[in-house]
Design a protein around this motif. Structure first.
Motif, PDB file in Angstrom:
ATOM      1  N   ILE A 160       9.215  63.382  12.655  1.00 52.31           N
ATOM      2  CA  ILE A 160      10.527  63.954  12.343  1.00 52.31           C
ATOM      3  C   ILE A 160      10.976  63.500  10.955  1.00 52.31           C
ATOM      4  O   ILE A 160      11.513  64.290  10.181  1.00 52.31           O
ATOM      5  CB  ILE A 160      11.557  63.597  13.436  1.00 52.31           C
ATOM      6  CG1 ILE A 160      11.254  64.403  14.705  1.00 52.31           C
ATOM      7  CG2 ILE A 160      12.986  63.859  12.959  1.00 52.31           C
ATOM      8  CD1 ILE A 160      12.109  64.039  15.908  1.00 52.31           C
TER       9      ILE A 160
ATOM     10  N   LEU B  92       8.881  67.402  10.380  1.00 58.44           N
ATOM     11  CA  LEU B  92       8.462  68.229  11.502  1.00 58.44           C
ATOM     12  C   LEU B  92       9.560  68.267  12.553  1.00 58.44           C
ATOM     13  O   LEU B  92      10.435  67.392  12.581  1.00 58.44           O
ATOM     14  CB  LEU B  92       7.164  67.703  12.121  1.00 58.44           C
ATOM     15  CG  LEU B  92       5.876  68.087  11.376  1.00 58.44           C
ATOM     16  CD1 LEU B  92       5.727  67.355  10.071  1.00 58.44           C
ATOM     17  CD2 LEU B  92       4.683  67.830  12.254  1.00 58.44           C
ATOM     18  N   LYS B  93       9.503  69.266  13.419  1.00 61.36           N
ATOM     19  CA  LYS B  93      10.494  69.417  14.490  1.00 61.36           C
ATOM     20  C   LYS B  93       9.777  69.329  15.829  1.00 61.36           C
ATOM     21  O   LYS B  93       8.769  69.994  16.036  1.00 61.36           O
ATOM     22  CB  LYS B  93      11.173  70.778  14.352  1.00 61.36           C
ATOM     23  CG  LYS B  93      12.201  71.056  15.403  1.00 61.36           C
ATOM     24  CD  LYS B  93      12.785  72.453  15.245  1.00 61.36           C
ATOM     25  CE  LYS B  93      13.682  72.763  16.425  1.00 61.36           C
ATOM     26  NZ  LYS B  93      14.040  74.167  16.484  1.00 61.36           N
TER      27      LYS B  93
ATOM     28  N   LEU C 115       9.041  70.243  19.482  1.00 62.05           N
ATOM     29  CA  LEU C 115       9.246  71.384  20.363  1.00 62.05           C
ATOM     30  C   LEU C 115       9.057  71.002  21.824  1.00 62.05           C
ATOM     31  O   LEU C 115       9.868  71.338  22.671  1.00 62.05           O
ATOM     32  CB  LEU C 115       8.284  72.523  20.008  1.00 62.05           C
ATOM     33  CG  LEU C 115       8.374  73.089  18.595  1.00 62.05           C
ATOM     34  CD1 LEU C 115       7.334  74.173  18.398  1.00 62.05           C
ATOM     35  CD2 LEU C 115       9.767  73.604  18.299  1.00 62.05           C
TER      36      LEU C 115
ATOM     37  N   MET D  57       4.732  70.053  17.852  1.00 63.74           N
ATOM     38  CA  MET D  57       5.702  70.003  16.767  1.00 63.74           C
ATOM     39  C   MET D  57       5.645  71.315  15.989  1.00 63.74           C
ATOM     40  O   MET D  57       4.707  72.105  16.145  1.00 63.74           O
ATOM     41  CB  MET D  57       5.381  68.834  15.820  1.00 63.74           C
ATOM     42  CG  MET D  57       5.198  67.475  16.461  1.00 63.74           C
ATOM     43  SD  MET D  57       6.683  66.689  17.063  1.00 63.74           S
ATOM     44  CE  MET D  57       7.497  66.201  15.572  1.00 63.74           C
ATOM     45  N   LYS D  58       6.636  71.513  15.138  1.00 66.41           N
ATOM     46  CA  LYS D  58       6.678  72.685  14.274  1.00 66.41           C
ATOM     47  C   LYS D  58       6.783  72.183  12.845  1.00 66.41           C
ATOM     48  O   LYS D  58       7.668  71.398  12.517  1.00 66.41           O
ATOM     49  CB  LYS D  58       7.879  73.555  14.641  1.00 66.41           C
ATOM     50  CG  LYS D  58       7.921  74.891  13.951  1.00 66.41           C
ATOM     51  CD  LYS D  58       9.085  75.723  14.486  1.00 66.41           C
ATOM     52  CE  LYS D  58       9.089  77.101  13.874  1.00 66.41           C
ATOM     53  NZ  LYS D  58      10.228  77.901  14.362  1.00 66.41           N
ATOM     54  N   ASP D  59       5.848  72.609  11.992  1.00 68.13           N
ATOM     55  CA  ASP D  59       5.835  72.245  10.578  1.00 68.13           C
ATOM     56  C   ASP D  59       5.995  73.538   9.799  1.00 68.13           C
ATOM     57  O   ASP D  59       5.017  74.258   9.574  1.00 68.13           O
ATOM     58  CB  ASP D  59       4.526  71.543  10.229  1.00 68.13           C
ATOM     59  CG  ASP D  59       4.510  70.981   8.809  1.00 68.13           C
ATOM     60  OD1 ASP D  59       5.547  71.034   8.130  1.00 68.13           O
ATOM     61  OD2 ASP D  59       3.443  70.479   8.386  1.00 68.13           O
TER      62      ASP D  59
ATOM     63  N   HIS E  24       9.080  79.595  21.240  1.00 72.65           N
ATOM     64  CA  HIS E  24       9.437  79.011  19.943  1.00 72.65           C
ATOM     65  C   HIS E  24       9.119  79.879  18.729  1.00 72.65           C
ATOM     66  O   HIS E  24       9.527  79.547  17.622  1.00 72.65           O
ATOM     67  CB  HIS E  24       8.740  77.655  19.777  1.00 72.65           C
ATOM     68  CG  HIS E  24       9.092  76.666  20.840  1.00 72.65           C
ATOM     69  ND1 HIS E  24      10.325  76.066  20.922  1.00 72.65           N
ATOM     70  CD2 HIS E  24       8.375  76.194  21.891  1.00 72.65           C
ATOM     71  CE1 HIS E  24      10.349  75.246  21.953  1.00 72.65           C
ATOM     72  NE2 HIS E  24       9.176  75.303  22.560  1.00 72.65           N
TER      73      HIS E  24
END
Length: 149
Positions: A48, A52-53, A55, A70-72, A119
């Motif tokens: 984070i 990154l987020k 999920l 995660m989402k990058d 997502h």
């Protein structure tokens, strides 16, 4: 039937019933599981901080388990968290064997329709596998991007 085209939801954790449970029914986690959860949280905080987020975490099915999703940017990142006491036998990264990689691929294929729907507006995203490796002695942390194809 091809599982890639099914929309599968991850298993839900068993929720405790309102009744009191006997001591045999209460599931305690072991010290090694507790330590694993602490390192998993440390990996989340590291990623984070790098932008990154988070999920999802701990998605499991019959194929295997994904530690973190995660989402990058617009990329879905499956993160494997590994811990080793030292580097005597190659360290944490060498523990991600070819068979472990195949399990991770199958597990991501299983969850990809669900993750895409939830997502990514039902569009299949680009995906990559990262690893966050911890070594306890000497204390080291490594974030390795795109560890295999």
């Amino acid at each position: 039937m091809d599982i890639r085209f099914q929309l599968i939801k991850p298993r839900k954790q068993n929720r405790p019933s309102p009744q009191k449970k006997s001591p045999k029914e209460i599931r305690l986690i072991s010290p090694s599981q507790s330590k694993g959860l602490q390192y998993e949280q440390a990996a989340i905080e590291l990623l984070i901080a790098k932008g990154l987020k988070l999920l999802e975490k701990n998605l499991s099915c019959k194929c295997g388990e994904l530690d973190l999703i995660m989402k990058d940017g617009n990329i879905l990142v499956a993160v494997e968290v590994r811990v080793r006491k030292n580097n005597l036998y190659g360290g944490a990264i060498t523990s991600i064997t070819k068979s472990k990689q195949q399990k991770l691929l199958k597990t991501l294929a299983y969850f990809l329709p669900y993750l895409s729907h939830k997502h990514f507006q039902s569009k299949q995203p680009f995906c990559r596998f990262d690893a966050v490796c911890f070594q306890e002695s000497p204390r080291e942390t490594h974030w390795l991007k795109n560890i295999f194809l």
